[in-house]
Write a protein that holds these residues in place. Structure first.
Motif, PDB file in Angstrom:
ATOM      1  N   VAL A   1      -0.500   3.385  14.513  1.00  0.00           N
ATOM      2  CA  VAL A   1      -1.326   4.232  15.199  1.00  0.00           C
ATOM      3  C   VAL A   1      -1.786   5.191  14.191  1.00  0.00           C
ATOM      4  N   MET A   2      -3.147   5.246  14.264  1.00  0.00           N
ATOM      5  CA  MET A   2      -3.872   6.512  13.110  1.00  0.00           C
ATOM      6  C   MET A   2      -4.385   7.319  13.989  1.00  0.00           C
ATOM      7  N   TYR A   3      -4.596   8.540  13.139  1.00  0.00           N
ATOM      8  CA  TYR A   3      -5.291   9.745  13.874  1.00  0.00           C
ATOM      9  C   TYR A   3      -5.631  10.612  12.786  1.00  0.00           C
ATOM     10  N   GLY A   4      -6.819  11.170  12.789  1.00  0.00           N
ATOM     11  CA  GLY A   4      -7.399  11.998  11.661  1.00  0.00           C
ATOM     12  C   GLY A   4      -6.880  11.500  10.369  1.00  0.00           C
TER      13      GLY A   4
ATOM     14  N   VAL B   1     -13.590  16.085   1.919  1.00  0.00           N
ATOM     15  CA  VAL B   1     -12.570  15.721   3.049  1.00  0.00           C
ATOM     16  C   VAL B   1     -11.936  14.525   2.976  1.00  0.00           C
ATOM     17  N   ARG B   2     -10.648  14.424   3.440  1.00  0.00           N
ATOM     18  CA  ARG B   2      -9.873  13.318   3.380  1.00  0.00           C
ATOM     19  C   ARG B   2     -10.054  12.421   4.490  1.00  0.00           C
ATOM     20  N   ALA B   3     -10.448  11.315   4.314  1.00  0.00           N
ATOM     21  CA  ALA B   3     -10.945  10.487   5.357  1.00  0.00           C
ATOM     22  C   ALA B   3      -9.414   9.545   5.567  1.00  0.00           C
ATOM     23  N   VAL B   4      -8.615   9.356   4.619  1.00  0.00           N
ATOM     24  CA  VAL B   4      -7.479   8.658   4.826  1.00  0.00           C
ATOM     25  C   VAL B   4      -6.478   9.484   4.148  1.00  0.00           C
ATOM     26  N   ARG B   5      -5.155   9.637   4.881  1.00  0.00           N
ATOM     27  CA  ARG B   5      -4.168  10.527   4.042  1.00  0.00           C
ATOM     28  C   ARG B   5      -3.003   9.727   4.067  1.00  0.00           C
ATOM     29  N   ASP B   6      -2.175   9.596   2.860  1.00  0.00           N
ATOM     30  CA  ASP B   6      -1.016   9.316   2.491  1.00  0.00           C
ATOM     31  C   ASP B   6      -0.824   7.912   3.486  1.00  0.00           C
ATOM     32  N   MET B   7      -1.652   6.834   3.334  1.00  0.00           N
ATOM     33  CA  MET B   7      -1.512   5.480   4.075  1.00  0.00           C
ATOM     34  C   MET B   7      -0.533   4.771   3.490  1.00  0.00           C
ATOM     35  N   GLY B   8       0.530   4.184   4.168  1.00  0.00           N
ATOM     36  CA  GLY B   8       1.541   3.302   3.396  1.00  0.00           C
ATOM     37  C   GLY B   8       2.018   2.176   4.156  1.00  0.00           C
ATOM     38  N   PHE B   9       1.857   0.892   3.691  1.00  0.00           N
ATOM     39  CA  PHE B   9       2.529  -0.177   4.605  1.00  0.00           C
ATOM     40  C   PHE B   9       2.896  -1.292   3.423  1.00  0.00           C
ATOM     41  N   THR B  10       3.534  -2.359   3.851  1.00  0.00           N
ATOM     42  CA  THR B  10       3.663  -3.621   3.342  1.00  0.00           C
ATOM     43  C   THR B  10       3.513  -4.686   4.254  1.00  0.00           C
ATOM     44  N   LEU B  11       2.848  -5.623   3.565  1.00  0.00           N
ATOM     45  CA  LEU B  11       2.675  -7.011   4.484  1.00  0.00           C
ATOM     46  C   LEU B  11       2.950  -8.049   3.737  1.00  0.00           C
ATOM     47  N   GLU B  12       3.924  -9.020   4.256  1.00  0.00           N
ATOM     48  CA  GLU B  12       4.249 -10.458   3.702  1.00  0.00           C
ATOM     49  C   GLU B  12       3.213 -11.510   4.252  1.00  0.00           C
ATOM     50  N   ARG B  13       3.437 -12.652   3.544  1.00  0.00           N
ATOM     51  CA  ARG B  13       2.545 -13.708   4.069  1.00  0.00           C
ATOM     52  C   ARG B  13       2.982 -14.044   5.206  1.00  0.00           C
ATOM     53  N   GLY B  14       2.073 -14.503   6.280  1.00  0.00           N
ATOM     54  CA  GLY B  14       2.440 -14.881   7.578  1.00  0.00           C
ATOM     55  C   GLY B  14       2.521 -13.765   8.435  1.00  0.00           C
TER      56      GLY B  14
ATOM     57  N   VAL C   1       0.979  -1.301   0.015  1.00  0.00           N
ATOM     58  CA  VAL C   1      -0.009   0.023  -0.010  1.00  0.00           C
ATOM     59  C   VAL C   1       0.808   1.292  -0.049  1.00  0.00           C
ATOM     60  N   GLN C   2       0.679   2.100  -0.911  1.00  0.00           N
ATOM     61  CA  GLN C   2       1.633   3.415  -1.255  1.00  0.00           C
ATOM     62  C   GLN C   2       0.824   4.523  -1.400  1.00  0.00           C
ATOM     63  N   ASP C   3       0.847   5.574  -0.336  1.00  0.00           N
ATOM     64  CA  ASP C   3       0.135   6.808  -0.677  1.00  0.00           C
ATOM     65  C   ASP C   3      -1.146   6.809  -0.845  1.00  0.00           C
TER      66      ASP C   3
END
Length: 333
Positions: free
Chosen positions: A225-228, A20-33, A6-8
């Motif tokens: 941790v998410m906020y706004g 309005v932006r409910a999610v902003r610039d969210m990014g992460f990766t996730l491997e199997r397991g 997940v990027q930007d």
């Protein structure tokens, strides 16, 4: 290549007060397991993030950025292709089973449905597999109760049924959105242990969404941790709990009840209230409620800054936070 990349990711909602932006610039990766927790107060963007990953955003929402599953871009896919992925490669456990389950169909039909749609099983073969799934998630006497309706099961059993539905086709990714809401503590622990065991058994990746810090502390390897609508801090779960750096994370953790508190002692609180999405500052979403706020916080979008191995926080005043944490008796919440 990660299983999920997940990027930007940004989600914009059209409201009566404008976009309005409910999610902003969210990014992460996730491997199997791997297991990932999303935590924060109600309205911080956790569930909207999950719906964006599933392609289930409401009509007034638009997602931008990139969401790749096994290298395949999901944003912008036609609904027909998303339907082939949902329930097959991506499973989701919703927070309220009575709204996730259809009250006029038997549980056997509902658990068997993804097997018939995605695996092409016959009705009899899908029914046999549904019995095995219900038995695996702990429904007693599953072969007899498969023809029961949702209202004939307890809250904990209904949640187990939704887990069986989500796992029917052996997805690569399981998203559990507040899977223990309204369940008592004993059943809650049973459901979470069931999910964790099934994830390990089947080698899936897990995204666990919760506002319960105790739940994520016990059941995920990594934490955001998410906020706004923003990911304000993230890293290995043990690291974030042991050494939180963002002022919001410090305030959130500081508000937890602890054994050994003096009788009548008030819990710590975060100043102010959570603003509505249209009222969030254009810079750091926590600006104004944060005791470290300076004028630049209201206008500068803080980039993720490394604060340790695999650990980052979005704050332009991390040096001041670190200095305050080092000062004895200072409350950084």
């Amino acid at each position: 290549m990660p299983l999920l990349d997940v990027q930007d990711l940004a989600v914009t909602l059209q409201t009566q007060r404008g976009p309005v932006r409910a999610v902003r610039d969210m990014g992460f990766t996730l491997e199997r397991g791997q297991t990932l927790g999303l935590v924060g107060e109600s309205g911080c963007g956790k569930s909207v993030t999950a719906l964006a990953l599933m392609g289930l955003l409401p009509e007034n929402a638009r997602a931008t950025g990139s969401v790749r599953l096994n290298g395949q871009e999901l944003l912008g896919l036609p609904e027909s292709q998303l339907r082939r992925l949902r329930g097959d490669r991506i499973g989701m456990v919703f927070q309220e089973p009575m709204t996730a389950l259809n009250p006029v169909h038997t549980i056997g039909r509902q658990v068997a449905e993804p097997l018939r749609l995605h695996r092409g099983l016959s009705a009899s073969a899908a029914r046999r597999e549904a019995v095995a799934l219900l038995d695996r998630v702990g429904i007693p006497d599953a072969a007899r109760r498969i023809d029961g309706y949702p209202h004939q099961f307890s809250g904990g059993q209904r949640q187990r049924i939704t887990i069986a539905m989500a796992l029917a086709c052996g997805p690569d990714l399981l998203i559990a959105d507040e899977p223990t809401t309204a369940l008592d503590v004993t059943v809650q622990q049973q459901i979470l242990e069931l999910i964790r065991g099934l994830v390990q058994e089947r080698g899936m990746a897990l995204i666990l969404i919760s506002h319960d810090l105790g739940v994520v502390a016990q059941h995920v390897d990594r934490l955001i941790v998410m906020y706004g609508g923003s990911a304000v801090e993230g890293g290995p779960t043990r690291t974030v709990f042991a050494d939180p750096m963002h002022p919001y994370t410090l305030g959130l953790f500081g508000a937890r009840p602890h054994l050994g508190r003096a009788r009548g002692e008030r819990l710590a609180t975060i100043p102010g209230t959570v603003p509505d999405l249209p009222d969030l500052p254009p810079g750091c979403p926590f600006a104004g409620r944060c005791t470290f706020t300076i004028p630049d916080c209201h206008t500068t979008v803080p980039p993720p800054a490394p604060v340790g191995p695999g650990h980052h926080a979005r704050c332009i005043r991390l040096d001041a936070v670190a200095a305050a944490r080092a000062a004895p008796g200072r409350n950084t919440a």
